[in-house]
Design an enzyme around this catalytic site. Structure first.
Site, PDB file in Angstrom:
ATOM      1  N   GLU A 154      42.616  45.622  55.366  1.00 47.22           N
ATOM      2  CA  GLU A 154      43.712  44.611  55.407  1.00 47.22           C
ATOM      3  C   GLU A 154      45.035  45.136  54.534  1.00 47.22           C
ATOM      4  O   GLU A 154      44.782  45.892  53.681  1.00 47.22           O
ATOM      5  CB  GLU A 154      43.436  43.155  55.022  1.00 47.22           C
ATOM      6  CG  GLU A 154      42.655  42.274  55.898  1.00 47.22           C
ATOM      7  CD  GLU A 154      42.426  40.933  55.360  1.00 47.22           C
ATOM      8  OE1 GLU A 154      42.972  40.779  54.119  1.00 47.22           O
ATOM      9  OE2 GLU A 154      41.474  40.449  55.811  1.00 47.22           O
ATOM     10  N   HIS A 159      44.219  34.890  53.045  1.00 43.79           N
ATOM     11  CA  HIS A 159      43.390  35.578  51.970  1.00 43.79           C
ATOM     12  C   HIS A 159      44.396  36.076  50.920  1.00 43.79           C
ATOM     13  O   HIS A 159      45.512  36.203  50.868  1.00 43.79           O
ATOM     14  CB  HIS A 159      42.753  37.031  52.445  1.00 43.79           C
ATOM     15  CG  HIS A 159      41.742  36.884  53.447  1.00 43.79           C
ATOM     16  ND1 HIS A 159      41.197  37.976  53.847  1.00 43.79           N
ATOM     17  CD2 HIS A 159      41.342  35.755  54.178  1.00 43.79           C
ATOM     18  CE1 HIS A 159      40.129  37.598  54.679  1.00 43.79           C
ATOM     19  NE2 HIS A 159      40.349  36.391  54.866  1.00 43.79           N
TER      20      HIS A 159
END
Lengths: 370, 302, 370, 302
Positions: free
Chosen positions: D209, D246
């Site tokens: 990510e 996140h």
């Protein structure tokens, strides 16, 4: 510094540890009031002496007038040399079981040690080792909740009770840290139908750490004389002989007492003037010894940091200030020895070089070996 | 030979700008100790008797390769000073400071263990390798180089004993003060182990006290030692439950009594002196015997 | 949660870090009062947007009437989308030098990191790496005073100033720990003739740790919509496209946005409904998306913990509740897939199995690739 | 073969009496995982679906020789649960719990390092060795045994990818979820190193990510790997400075951008999929190539 039970319990309560309802009182009338509020009560003299129960320092009362009468009898009484000024009046507990929980400094391990037993309510030294759970604690990691649960399990507790006792033990760790304690104890931790309650407790704060605890009241311990010495920064212990002793350093002072005893003499005190003390405190220390009117005073100095001339000046000054005729035996060697001896001689005093001779002389002056 | 320190030890003095620090730094230098730097926060860039002063221990290490430190920092700041020294990688930390809270001492010892470093003290007179290096506040005259290792809990009593040895012509390899507090960095066993491994040490004098169980643990270790050990213990006449100056000198819970210590040591083959002035003679006998029995395998007494 | 500058400074002041005299005000009159008390002042809009200085969020005033006028102009203004409700009015400082001090969580090291520079007052990212001192901290050992002194030395400070700055840094560590901070900064720490002063500061508290800080006021960040989503326990970020997106899990949601963009579409939002969300929150989430009147809504669900029938129920309910005609593209596979598809079909909806096809369809419905 | 866990792993479930714990304990058992005990303070002596429950992890270790744990304990108590597991000597701690304060996570990781143990998570779906052992909350159907190691930051995205591999007939050796929080126990490099050493892993899929620099560090490590690595990165379209669910998925200070990650990985020889559905084909190619080039020296793809 040992805190009174009621102060220890205040600290426990602040940390969320359940303590019996009640409060400390200084008059019998207040005791009656507390009893009216909480019902049958325990009455506990607030003195630092052990074994207060057998000495009449603990009583019970079901009714206010009874509480009043018993506290009236207790106040002003002397228990093992300690005058009773305050009595803790607390609700009487329904006891299901009694545990011991304690946290102390374990010198050998250089770590705190948690000690617990399901045989509470008695002196922990009398509990067989196999009934005791001990756990060293890493001072950095601290005593985490899970370790408290593990201790509770080892005590044979289960279910809700295990959780409650673990919680108390974990909070007791908080008290130990928060107050820089040398020792803190809950003995007994009483298991009641309403949960565990700290029925009696101790909290001894490290004297060295008192500078971090200006919030604490000063609890004075020991005799009048010992307190005076402590205020002067001296380590003093009253003994029952007739040869007063001043030396510098705990080890040499203890050794001096041992030597006197070995030679048949009876030391009157332990007085460590400290390594490197100046004229002024040593003078005060000498004066304190002379005031006690011992048969003889033995000054035993090995001058390392302590300077012999300072010692001589202190001895001379104290003698003059007190105007006493108590015979002095002085042993003086080390740093500035010659200057020290000169000062003594100017004032009509002399000194030994050998500890052995000085000690023997002191014993002889006190009337010889017994 | 000596243990823990020697003539190559490069020493920092923490708290060198205080009275005690300044005074003893000078005495250490006079003794021949290689005091390479002082540390005193806020005083960096100055000098004390020609010794450069820095704000941090790290700087003293970076510039002078210091390997040991003597700490005179006041008790409220002593924990930080000790941790600083340990964190900077110093292997021997001598904490002279009196009155360090016991919780602080426990933290210091935990960190020292993690760093594999030795803390002497707190509340110690320090340690001295006579003729080589002096890290502490002991009176230098009391010592002379020689084959006897001395380890003591208490300061003045050990000066007395060392001076008696010196006067009798018996020098010392190293004299170590464990420190008088309840929590200190070294045990008797730690020091005995090092003396046993030191080729320069032929016999050991151990000066103990009532309280704790360090002497009993030492007795266990002594059973396996090749070097003879002479012991003296203070506190025979102390009444139980009374604290005699040192945090350790208190008899509690029936442990650490004079009798239990004497018994343990005697059973371990240690000669226990009943009076301090007997020590010198016992050491002389031990050295003679050691010299005889170990001529072929052990270190020789000079 | 980012705290406003004035709250950060309150935390600093409690920890003993010097901050400029002054206080936060909500009216122009109060600003005049503060200026009367402390003399020339800095006026700082309390908004969480960066770059407020250039946007008119910082001003100075020498006299009360001036302070009043400037604060009056500032209040109610909008800075980067944030309305100014409060202005911090503080004594103007005599600047000798400006430092940067910060403590953050360093994810890669799994440790806190202390960051300091003697080039303060600017964005720390713009300071060359060689002018920055970084120190990882063992979270158990903590950042001890000596380490703060070592940092101060590395900044080139000496003497009293080094000690003062080290003290501030050590106290900042206390703030970092006390408030479970993700980041706390003093920038600049201004060195004045009277010692260092925290002229501006940040304190970002870990959202996860807010349960330990009931004492903190709730500082709402983000747009109205984002706040609403957060209150529902959803992670929502407003974007500027026309394809609304709901998916489950941050990774798959991001990937969905990437895919749409790759195919030429423009996502309207990031909305992570979470793994294992129930019908109710997913319904609320869908309603929120539909209310925004996007061109199309793409629902991309890989049912692991999330059950496809729950998703279907939520989609159907939201559609009914909103009575909207916004076209829905649904991709639904995984746990209880058959049940989910059945529910959709009963309500005249259908679903794709392949993410690829669903995304392409959504882009087409939104008007094709651009 | 698998990394970190296998069919012999003896598992504790902490928080087994909560809804999530109870539900997933059952699913793990159904999968064939050896769940030997549950832990739930205050519930010791009870059972959950035939699994004995204890008050402490130590008891579970003493009685059942547990070696790993899966933690479902609520966030406020999760630090204590993790430390308890580590202190009891468990080597693999899987922290499913979401919302653990980052300061707590830092403490946990410090302790894990001291104990030489592996923490997976927190905020992870766990890890699975298909056909052998499942420690976590991932949907079992998505996986099949095989030669591909998968490591991901994000849960659902990795389920999607694993399911696609499985559907294409490509099984997995182990699938590891690093966890979505800012501070987690394992990095990509930690897991890649284990895959590289695992004879049962022939190729690796890495699902990254934006945010942080873990992927860049992975790229450095990949340069020295013999196993081929296929990567997919989420967050290409994310606007800078916005936090996307996140804690890690935020681009800050110009670091951790999509472009920098793709560049680093590509330079390291990694095949980077532009769209998730490209991964399966890239893995197939990698396996074929690896099988060809490493027939003589490396592990064979089955």
């Amino acid at each position: 510094m040992k805190l009174y039970e009621y102060l220890a319990k205040q600290a426990f309560a602040e940390a969320g540890i359940p303590v019996p309802p009640g409060r400390v009182v200084t008059t019998a009338e207040e005791a009656a009031l507390v009893c009216r509020e909480v019902g049958p009560v325990a009455l506990k003299a607030q003195v630092l002496a052990g074994g207060r129960g057998k000495a009449g320092g603990i009583a019970f009362a079901d009714w206010p007038h009874e509480a009043e009468a018993r506290v009236a009898a207790m106040l002003g009484k002397t228990i093992h040399g300690h005058r009773v000024d305050r009595v803790l009046v607390e609700k009487k507990l329904t006891v299901q079981a009694e545990l011991y929980l304690g946290i102390a400094v374990e010198g050998a391990a250089r770590k705190p040690v948690v000690i617990a037993s399901n045989q509470g309510g008695v002196n922990i030294e009398e509990v067989p080792e196999k009934a005791i759970v001990r756990r060293l604690v890493d001072p950095l990691w601290g005593f985490r909740p899970y370790r408290a649960r593990e201790v509770a399990r080892r005590l044979g507790l289960t279910g809700r009770e295990a959780g409650q006792v673990a919680d108390v033990l974990h909070r007791l760790w908080g008290v130990f840290r928060r107050y820089d304690a040398e020792l803190t104890e809950i003995n007994p931790l009483v298991l009641t139908p309403e949960g565990p309650v700290a029925a009696d407790g101790r909290l001894n704060v490290d004297d060295y750490a008192l500078f971090r605890h200006p919030e604490l009241p000063v609890v004075e311990e020991g005799s009048e004389l010992e307190r005076r010495a402590r205020a002067m920064g001296l380590a003093y212990v009253q003994l029952d002989g007739d040869i007063a002793v001043m030396a510098n350093g705990a080890g040499i002072t203890m050794a001096t007492l041992d030597i006197l005893q070995e030679l048949g003499g009876r030391p009157a005190n332990f007085l460590d003037a400290g390594g490197g003390a100046g004229v002024e405190p040593m003078t005060r220390a000498m004066e304190m010894l002379l005031e006690q009117k011992p048969r003889v005073v033995l000054v035993n100095i090995f001058g390392g940091i302590t300077r012999c001339d300072d010692v001589a000046r202190a001895v001379v000054a104290a003698r003059q200030n007190c105007g006493t005729e108590v015979p002095l035996v002085i042993r003086l060697v080390g740093t500035n020895e010659a200057e020290g001896l000169a000062i003594l001689r100017e004032n009509g005093l002399d000194a030994y070089t050998a500890m052995q001779e000085a000690a023997a002389r002191a014993v002889a002056l006190a009337g010889g070996p017994r | 030979m000596a243990i823990l320190i020697d003539e190559r030890t490069r020493v920092v003095v923490q708290g060198i700008t205080g009275n005690q620090g300044r005074f003893h730094a000078r005495l250490m230098v006079e003794y021949g100790t290689r005091v390479v730097a002082g540390v005193s926060p806020g005083k960096g860039g100055t000098e004390v008797d020609g010794i450069p002063v820095y704000d941090t221990v790290q700087e003293a290490v970076d510039r002078h390769g210091a390997s040991a430190t003597v700490i005179f920092v006041p008790a409220p700041f002593a924990r930080d000073a000790c941790l600083e020294a340990l964190d900077a990688g110093l292997g021997v930390v001598v904490a002279i400071t009196e009155g360090i809270p016991v919780h602080d001492a426990m933290e210091i010892m935990t960190f020292a263990q993690a760093r594999n470093a030795v803390v002497v003290g707190p509340n110690t007179f320090g340690l001295i390798a006579p003729g080589k290096c002096k890290l502490g506040i002991m009176p230098a005259r009391a010592y002379a180089p020689g084959p006897v290792g001395v380890v003591a809990r208490s300061g003045t009593l050990s000066y007395e004993i060392a001076a008696a040895l010196t006067q009798a012509g018996i020098g010392q390899s190293t004299v170590v003060g464990l420190g008088g507090d309840r929590v200190v960095g070294l045990t008797f066993v730690d020091v005995l182990r090092r003396f046993e491994a030191d080729p320069g040490t032929a016999a050991v004098v151990m000066v103990g006290e009532i309280g704790g169980t360090a002497e009993e643990e030492a007795a266990e270790f002594i059973k396996g030692m090749s070097r003879p050990v002479v012991a003296y213990l203070a506190g025979r006449s102390a009444p139980p439950g009374k604290r005699m100056g040192h945090a350790g000198a208190i008899i509690e819970r029936g442990r650490g009594t004079f009798e239990s210590k004497v018994r343990a040591l005697t059973e371990a083959g240690t000669l226990v002196a009943r009076l301090p002035w007997e020590i010198t003679e016992l050491v002389r006998q031990s050295l003679a015997k050691a010299h005889g029995s170990k001529a072929s395998r052990g270190p020789a007494a000079p």
